[in-house]
Write an enzyme that holds these catalytic residues in place. Structure first.
Site, short mmCIF file in Angstrom:
data_model
loop_
_atom_site.label_atom_id
_atom_site.label_comp_id
_atom_site.label_asym_id
_atom_site.label_seq_id
_atom_site.Cartn_x
_atom_site.Cartn_y
_atom_site.Cartn_z
CE LYS A 196 -3.18 3.01 0.81
NZ LYS A 196 -4.15 3.27 -0.40
CB CYS A 251 -3.37 9.42 -4.13
SG CYS A 251 -4.59 9.33 -2.91
O1 LIG Z 1 -3.46 6.42 -5.33
C1 LIG Z 1 -4.66 5.92 -4.91
N1 LIG Z 1 -5.68 5.75 -5.66
C2 LIG Z 1 -6.82 5.46 -5.16
O2 LIG Z 1 -7.94 5.15 -6.18
N2 LIG Z 1 -7.21 5.38 -3.70
C3 LIG Z 1 -6.11 5.38 -2.81
C4 LIG Z 1 -6.53 6.14 -1.76
O3 LIG Z 1 -7.46 6.81 -1.62
O4 LIG Z 1 -5.77 5.75 -0.83
N3 LIG Z 1 -4.81 5.99 -3.51
#
Ligand SMILES: O=C1NC(=O)NC(C(=O)O)N1
Length: 313
Positions: A45, A132
């Site tokens: 993540k 993001c």
């Molecule tokens: O880079 C991101 N893309 C997304 O679609 N969602 C996550 C997030 O919201 O953390 N981050």
């Protein structure tokens, strides 16, 4: 029968499939499940310096055609994932070494995290998330061309390990050209196209309401909704970038055929988000089987025989 063996940045993988950063990769348990799964590779993540709770829930919703999310970069903090990936490479030799995703809240935070990675024992691949769409008040860096160039200029003054960038989707040939010209200036290992299509809005007609809490219901769109956009970005960058910069295809991969289409457009690794979130870890076994079937039907034994060979009319 068809084989899915894929070489990427000097590493050999059983197949091109991996999770999209953010899906099924928040905790050590989830990461270990990915490690044990049929996925060819996997990624953490996106990490920030400090642990983040992320946005208020509900912050994810799925429909028959895909998903909308506004997670807000919830993560255990950078050290948690650095510990995992460094420990992994010490103990495991299965060649599935995880990629490390980074998403600083500011240019300085990105630089600081990458400086620590550069000094660390981590020898794997780092993915810098420039896209993001869900941190309130934070624009997607990838849409600020000057900022993108400035960050990459600063990064490559000191960063000497394999680095990819996670890009937002672009929708204009001028933007494909501008961004590709910027990226071609740097010794990037790859670009990952695409992150979710930012700030979409899903409306539930029955309740006459939005379905996620953050940002009055606006969120990143994934799944079937975005495959044409994902394929366009994979193709646009595959045809514009130096061949030394590889392309990872992300967006709308839910079947062997979807995977085949991304490979045909030029992708090397393939990341799965919504379909993994909805189906769970077994999705990789299904995708592997289905891609082999598509290749066998078409008479292909290896991916190299058709990667990037999309025909035009
Ligand atoms: O880079 C991101 N893309 C997304 O679609 N969602 C996550 C997030 O919201 O953390 N981050």
């Amino acid at each position: 029968t068809a084989v899915l063996k894929t070489e990427f940045l000097g590493q050999k993988y059983e197949n091109p499939f991996m999770n999209a950063s953010g899906v099924h990769c928040l905790t050590v348990n989830e990461l270990d499940e990915l490690k044990r799964s049929k996925a060819g590779a996997f990624i953490t993540k996106s990490a920030t310096t400090l642990e983040r709770a992320g946005n208020p829930e509900p912050r994810y919703y799925a429909t028959a055609l895909g998903s909308i999310n506004s997670m807000g970069l919830p993560n255990k903090g950078f050290q948690y994932y650095l510990d995992y990936v460094v420990d992994y490479q010490k103990n495991d030799s299965d060649g599935k070494a995880p990629f490390f995703s980074v998403a600083g809240m500011s240019r300085d935070e990105n630089i600081n995290i990458l400086k620590i990675i550069q000094r660390s024992d981590f020898q794997g691949v780092t993915e810098l998330n420039l896209s993001c769409p869900n941190v309130p008040g934070k624009p997607q860096v990838g849409y600020d061309f000057q900022m993108t160039e400035q960050i990459l200029t600063q990064v490559f003054e000191f960063f000497r390990k394999p680095l990819g960038v996670k890009l937002p989707p672009y929708f204009d040939f001028a933007h494909f050209d501008i961004v590709a010209n910027i990226l071609n200036k740097f010794p990037l290992a790859y670009v990952n196209c695409v992150n979710s299509v930012g700030n979409g809005l899903y409306v539930d007609a029955a309740s006459e309401s939005v379905v996620i809490k953050p940002k009055n219901g606006f969120g990143g769109i994934g799944g079937d909704y975005i495959k044409p956009t994902a394929l366009a970005n994979v193709r646009a960058f595959y045809t514009r970038l130096n061949p030394t910069i590889k392309v990872i295809g992300t967006g709308g991969i839910a079947s062997g055929q979807d995977a085949f289409e991304h490979l045909l457009c030029g992708a090397t690794m393939l990341q799965v988000g919504t379909a993994l979130y909805e189906e769970g870890i077994s999705v990789f076994e299904r995708l592997e089987k289905e891609l082999k079937e598509v290749m066998t039907q078409k008479g292909y034994k290896t991916i190299e025989e058709f990667r990037g060979q999309l025909r035009t009319l």
